[in-house]
Scaffold this active site. Structure first.
Site, PDB file in Angstrom:
ATOM      1  N   ILE B  99       0.823  -1.217   0.000  1.00 45.83           N
ATOM      2  CA  ILE B  99       0.000   0.000   0.000  1.00 45.83           C
ATOM      3  C   ILE B  99       0.850   1.257   0.000  1.00 45.83           C
ATOM      4  CG2 ILE B  99      -1.964  -1.150   1.119  1.00 45.83           C
ATOM      5  CD1 ILE B  99      -1.036   0.128   3.789  1.00 45.83           C
ATOM      6  N   LYS B 100       2.104   1.147   0.396  1.00 42.03           N
ATOM      7  CA  LYS B 100       3.051   2.279   0.415  1.00 42.03           C
ATOM      8  C   LYS B 100       2.430   3.562   0.975  1.00 42.03           C
ATOM      9  CE  LYS B 100       6.068   0.491  -3.239  1.00 42.03           C
ATOM     10  NZ  LYS B 100       5.269  -0.604  -3.816  1.00 42.03           N
ATOM     11  N   ARG B 101       1.677   3.455   2.055  1.00 36.76           N
ATOM     12  CA  ARG B 101       1.104   4.634   2.679  1.00 36.76           C
ATOM     13  C   ARG B 101       2.164   5.368   3.487  1.00 36.76           C
ATOM     14  NH1 ARG B 101      -2.343   2.948  -0.720  1.00 36.76           N
ATOM     15  NH2 ARG B 101      -4.536   2.668  -0.159  1.00 36.76           N
TER      16      ARG B 101
END
Lengths: 303, 303
Positions: B99-101
């Site tokens: 998700i690379k949040r």
């Protein structure tokens, strides 16, 4: 295309004031008695957003929807997110999807499709540039083809921004200068494509938390419109926001300060608040913020 | 808590091999004739994921689900995303939500809730550290309280990684070294909390695209488990992956190479492929990747 979403946002802020109402609507920002009147937290959240949007027309340049709070409510939350984007679009001012996505080319293309078309379509999104400037290309494609805009993280408003964004570089400057340089080159590249636009299609997120760098940042990016967090609940002062609002300008986000304005009502703890009460308090807080920001801007720039 | 998800992932890779099957399942990776058999693209995507999961048991250390492709399909896509996470959990190996949040504290807390609890619950997620190390705290809270793990972007596999991650710093080293230093300090801090764990709860994303830096990166982070993209369709070689797989190890992602393996079937253009055909091709490609990676690791480390 003659113009783009960022230039339209600039126009809207000129007309309706520089405030950006942040719809970071966590259910915990809604009093229990109001929540209970709805079948689910996500329904209450959308109802609150809709009531705020109706009541703040003319007093906000745009709305920013922070997707994290909706993701935290699962599928139903993302339905409320899609409904909120739609409600803002009907209101006539631009909607910013605060998604801070950033990934390699193919994946970034999927994110661009996700947030510039379909159910989650926004006018403008926020993007994290850390993985490199090739990750911006898919979003720029939508700028060219559909006039979409996006804000790139430049100088964020959290204390941790010193960890990477402010690291001193071997050949002078700090890490965020490398991002800023790219933003100026994008402005140059896209200017001829949008003959009626008065700013670059790609803006920058610049927090209003430090007076020492605000004016320098404003001067360094003459065509870059700013999304300015850190005002209000995050502790930033109107005076710093005002410095960032000069020249090509920007839009100043306030989220919690508006969403939880009802907590200052004399009846806050009465257990009898209604959706009308809290939405009116939010709209009143938005108006006050608009007035404060316009006054600070006038004072700072001696307009 | 005695252990955590990252240590369980390490165990699973020891037992089932170092492959991570990437379910970046864009509908365009499914042949038209198979898509048509389903009522919607998102249904076909989930059916394909499920068929791959069933057929690749024992040949993959984990699955990684790239949320961007599901967001691009709107609400229905996110339903397929939630179903896919559930199907992996039933299979018994860890699931990584790619998700690379990355966002400021309150918002990061919402992202942590979104992806470590509820409908979108994953064992391990990916996180973008650009805004600073305070943004990691909400995810670390779930490490402590629920044994969750996460991978932080360290050295990504795209060409643009030179733009920021590799910028030379004034006091020596490059930007990604600052991130790596933080990862080592997290490893030190969390070691006493997880007495049966054999790696840090916080791993790193390290692409296998450059042989020159692979071994140095492996040596620099002795307790940090790696998520390794760039193998297969992205052009990374098994030999570079092998260098990264030594010591505490890692898991090597392959997405398109597996999802589009059916394109190499003699019947690829026949218009008569079935879900069984394409899922079998995917499972066969996964097995080949596992064998190739294990052989490369054996050769590299002279095991």
């Amino acid at each position: 295309m003659n113009t783009h979403a960022m230039s339209k946002l600039q126009d809207s802020c000129e007309k309706n004031g520089p405030l950006c109402i942040g719809l970071d609507t966590d259910p915990s920002y809604i009093p229990q008695e109001v929540l209970r009147a709805y079948t689910s937290p996500s329904e209450a959240v959308f109802a609150y957003n809709k009531a705020i949007i109706e009541r703040s027309a003319g007093n906000t340049g745009c709305y920013k929807v922070q997707i994290a709070y909706y993701e935290a409510m699962g599928i139903a939350g993302l339905q409320a997110y899609a409904q909120t984007l739609k409600a803002v679009k009907s209101s006539g001012v631009p909607v910013i999807a605060d998604i801070k996505r950033g990934d390699i080319a193919d994946t970034a293309r999927a994110y661009a499709r996700a947030h510039f078309t379909g159910e989650f379509e926004a006018d403008i999104i926020t993007v994290n540039p850390y993985m490199g400037f090739d990750t911006l290309e898919p979003f720029l494609d939508f700028t060219k083809s559909a006039g979409k805009g996006f804000f790139v993280l430049l100088r964020t408003s959290n204390p941790g921004m010193i960890d990477i964004e402010k690291l001193p570089l071997a050949d002078g400057g700090i890490v965020l200068d490398a991002v800023g340089k790219k933003l100026n080159s994008i402005a140059d590249e896209y200017r001829p494509h949008f003959i009626n636009a008065t700013c670059s299609p790609v803006g920058a997120v610049v927090g209003c938390t430090e007076e020492s760098d605000a004016l320098a940042l404003r001067e360094a990016y003459p065509e870059v419109f700013f999304l300015i967090p850190g005002y209000g609940a995050q502790g930033g002062a109107a005076r710093i926001a005002a410095a960032l609002l000069g020249k090509v300008g920007g839009t100043v986000n306030s989220s919690r300060g508006i969403l939880t304005a009802w907590k200052k009502l004399p009846t806050a703890d009465s257990g009898s608040l209604t959706m009308d009460d809290i939405a009116n308090a939010a709209a009143e807080a938005a108006l006050q913020s608009k007035v404060e920001l316009l006054a600070a801007k006038k004072e700072y720039w001696k307009l």
